[in-house]
Design a protein around this motif. Structure first.
Motif, mmCIF file in Angstrom:
data_model
loop_
_atom_site.group_PDB
_atom_site.id
_atom_site.type_symbol
_atom_site.label_atom_id
_atom_site.label_comp_id
_atom_site.label_asym_id
_atom_site.label_seq_id
_atom_site.Cartn_x
_atom_site.Cartn_y
_atom_site.Cartn_z
ATOM 1 N N LYS A 1 0.810 -1.223 0.000
ATOM 2 C CA LYS A 1 0.000 0.000 0.000
ATOM 3 C C LYS A 1 0.844 1.273 0.000
ATOM 4 N N TYR B 1 0.189 5.345 -1.263
ATOM 5 C CA TYR B 1 0.062 6.447 -0.323
ATOM 6 C C TYR B 1 0.976 7.609 -0.717
ATOM 7 N N ASN C 1 -0.320 9.642 -3.673
ATOM 8 C CA ASN C 1 -1.658 10.218 -3.541
ATOM 9 C C ASN C 1 -1.567 11.551 -2.793
ATOM 10 N N ASN D 1 -3.741 13.254 -1.401
ATOM 11 C CA ASN D 1 -4.643 13.286 -0.250
ATOM 12 C C ASN D 1 -4.226 12.327 0.856
ATOM 13 N N SER D 2 -3.087 11.670 0.670
ATOM 14 C CA SER D 2 -2.592 10.731 1.675
ATOM 15 C C SER D 2 -1.781 11.468 2.727
ATOM 16 N N LEU E 1 0.847 10.550 4.129
ATOM 17 C CA LEU E 1 2.233 10.076 4.121
ATOM 18 C C LEU E 1 3.011 10.844 3.061
ATOM 19 N N LYS F 1 -5.882 11.200 8.801
ATOM 20 C CA LYS F 1 -5.031 10.609 9.822
ATOM 21 C C LYS F 1 -4.356 11.686 10.685
ATOM 22 N N LYS G 1 -8.374 18.961 4.884
ATOM 23 C CA LYS G 1 -9.146 17.894 5.503
ATOM 24 C C LYS G 1 -9.918 18.388 6.730
#
Length: 416
Positions: free
Chosen positions: A64, A68, A71, A73-74, A76, A296, A332
Motif C-alpha cells: 500500500k 500512499y 496520492n 490526499n494521503s 504520508l 489521519k 481535511k
C-alpha cells in the motif's frame, strides 16, 4: 549516599523520569539545550491515546505504501532526496509489516500506554499547576461512512483483543453527539476513558517547574558526550562543563541517536516529521479529541484554539518544513469540520523519534549506569509518565509490575 542521576532531555519522558526519581529521594539534574517542553513534546496532538497500540506497520503496508506516497490526499509524505539515506532503516521498519510482529508490538504497547490517563493523574498528584492541564475525556475516531470504519477492521480487532472496544455512533446521532462534525462525517467510533492535555508545552514546563521546587537542578546546556570509565558512566560533558553522576538517562528523543553513536551503540532510529496547525481562538470545534480518519490527524481542543496534528513525513532532521502537509491539514479539517471559525494560525513541525520495530527503548545499555528512554514515535506524551516511572524503578533497583522485556535496548544487539 543517594544516586545522582543526570537526565538528558526535558520533554515529557525526561521530566517524568526526573519527578519519579526525585520523589524516591534521588538527586536529579535535568539537562536540555532548550527550555523544558519546547521540543517534540511541544507540538504533539495532546491526546492521552491509550488505544493507540496498533503500529503503522500493519500487514499489507508494503504493497500500500507506494500508493500512499503518490496520492496527494494521503497523510504520508516523502522528501525524495532523503530516500537513499532512509532506505536501510526503511527496510528494517517494513520487515515488521506482518501479523506476528504487529500482534507482538500491540501487546507490548498496551502494557505501556493502556492506562495513560491514570499515569498522568498519578504523575501530577499534588502538583496543581500541572494537573490543570490534564482532562479526562472521550476520544473519537471520525469516519465518512461505516464502510470506512470496516476497512480498518484489522486494527480495531487488535484493539478489541486488548480491551479497547469502541461504541459506534452513526447517522443523525453523530451530530447529536457533537454538532461540530459536518455532513461528511457519518460514523464515529467512540472510546471512553481517554483524555487530553490542553497545552502540552506548558504542561511539561509546569512539571519541570514542580521538579525545580522539589530541589532538582534544571540546566539549559548542550550535551556533548557521555564519559565512561571501565564501562561505567562517570560524567556527562556539556557546553557548560562536566557533570559527575552515578547514572544518566538518554531521553532526548531523536537527538538521543548521536549520543548513542558516540557510545558505540547506533540505534535504528529515524524521524517521523510531524506537523500541526493551531486554529487560534477556534469556535465550533469538537469538544473532545477527534481522529479525522480521512487525513489521519487529530483535532484537539486546546487553550490556544483547535490543534490539528498528525501527518507522517520522512525527510530527516535538517530540512525545514514542507508546505504540502500543512495544506492537507487545512483541507481535511475544513471538509470534516466546516463550521469551525478561527482568528489566526500557528504552524509547527517537529521530529517524532521512531525505532525500526515501532517500540521505544527503555532500560539499561551495556554501558553500566547509562539508561535509554526514547523512541516513542506517536505515543511520547501518552506513554511518558509510565516510561518515567519504569526507568526510575530500574535505576533505583525497585521491583516492576510491568513486563518491559519488549523495550530492552539489548534487543538491538541481534537481528531486528
Amino acid at each position: 549516599m543517594n544516586k545522582h542521576v543526570v537526565i538528558i532531555g526535558a520533554g515529557i519522558v525526561g521530566v517524568s523520569t526526573a519527578i519519579w526519581l526525585r520523589r524516591a529521594g534521588a538527586r536529579v539534574t535535568l539537562v536540555d539545550k532548550a527550555d523544558p517542553g519546547q521540543g517534540t513534546s511541544y507540538g504533539n496532538a495532546g491526546v492521552l491515546a491509550s488505544c493507540a497500540i496498533v503500529p503503522v506497520t500493519e500487514p499489507g503496508l508494503i504493497t500500500k505504501a507506494p500508493g500512499y506516497l503518490l496520492n496527494p490526499n494521503s497523510p504520508l509524505f516523502m522528501r525524495w532526496s532523503y530516500l537513499p539515506k532512509l532506505a536501510p532503516w526503511l527496510f528494517k521498519f517494513m520487515r515488521h509489516a506482518n501479523d506476528t510482529d504487529t500482534r507482538r508490538i500491540t501487546s507490548a504497547l498496551t502494557a505501556l500506554i493502556g492506562d495513560s490517563v491514570d499515569q498522568h493523574l498519578s504523575l501530577t498528584e499534588d502538583l496543581p499547576g500541572a494537573r490543570a492541564f490534564v482532562h479526562p475525556s472521550d476520544y473519537v475516531f471520525a469516519y465518512g461512512a461505516r464502510s470506512d470504519f470496516d476497512k480498518e477492521s484489522y486494527g480495531w480487532g487488535l484493539r478489541r483483543d486488548n480491551g479497547f472496544v469502541p461504541e459506534l455512533i452513526e447517522g443523525q446521532a453523530v451530530q447529536e453527539y457533537d454538532p461540530a462534525y459536518g455532513p461528511a462525517i457519518k460514523c464515529l467510533a467512540l472510546m471512553k476513558e481517554h483524555g487530553f492535555i490542553s497545552d502540552p508545552g506548558n504542561y511539561v514546563a509546569a512539571l519541570a517547574s514542580a521538579l525545580s521546587e522539589m530541589g532538582s537542578e534544571i540546566r539549559q546546556s548542550e550535551v556533548q558526550d557521555v564519559t565512561l570509565n571501565a564501562g561505567q558512566v562517570q560524567q556527562v560533558e556539556t557546553s557548560d562543563g562536566p557533570i559527575a553522576c552515578d547514572a544518566v538517562v538518554l531521553a532526548a528523543g531523536i537527538w538521543s541517536g548521536p549520543l548513542m553513536r558516540k557510545l558505540g551503540l547506533p540505534p535504528p532510529l529515524e524521524s517521523e516529521r510531524g506537523y500541526h496547525v493551531v486554529f487560534q481562538e477556534a469556535e465550533g470545534a469538537p469538544k473532545v479529541p477527534t481522529m479525522i480518519s480521512a487525513g489521519k490527524f487529530v483535532a484537539t481542543p486546546m487553550r490556544a484554539g483547535m490543534r490539528c496534528a498528525g501527518i507522517v513525513e520522512f525527510g530527516g532532521v535538517e530540512a525545514g518544513p514542507s508546505d504540502a502537509p500543512f495544506a492537507l491539514l487545512r483541507r481535511k479539517m475544513k471538509e470534516a469540520l466546516p463550521g469551525v471559525t478561527w482568528r489566526g494560525e500557528e504552524t509547527w513541525m517537529g521530529h517524532r523519534p521512531t525505532l525500526a520495530d515501532s517500540l521505544p527503548m527503555i532500560g539499561e545499555l551495556s554501558a553500566k549506569g547509562v539508561f535509554a528512554g526514547f523512541g516513542h514515535q506517536h505515543i511520547g506524551l501518552t506513554g511518558g509518565p509510565k516510561t518515567g516511572r519504569i526507568l526510575a524503578g530500574i535505576i533505583l533497583g525497585q521491583p516492576l509490575n510491568t513486563d518491559v522485556s519488549a523495550f530492552t535496548p539489548q534487543r538491538f544487539n541481534g537481528r531486528i
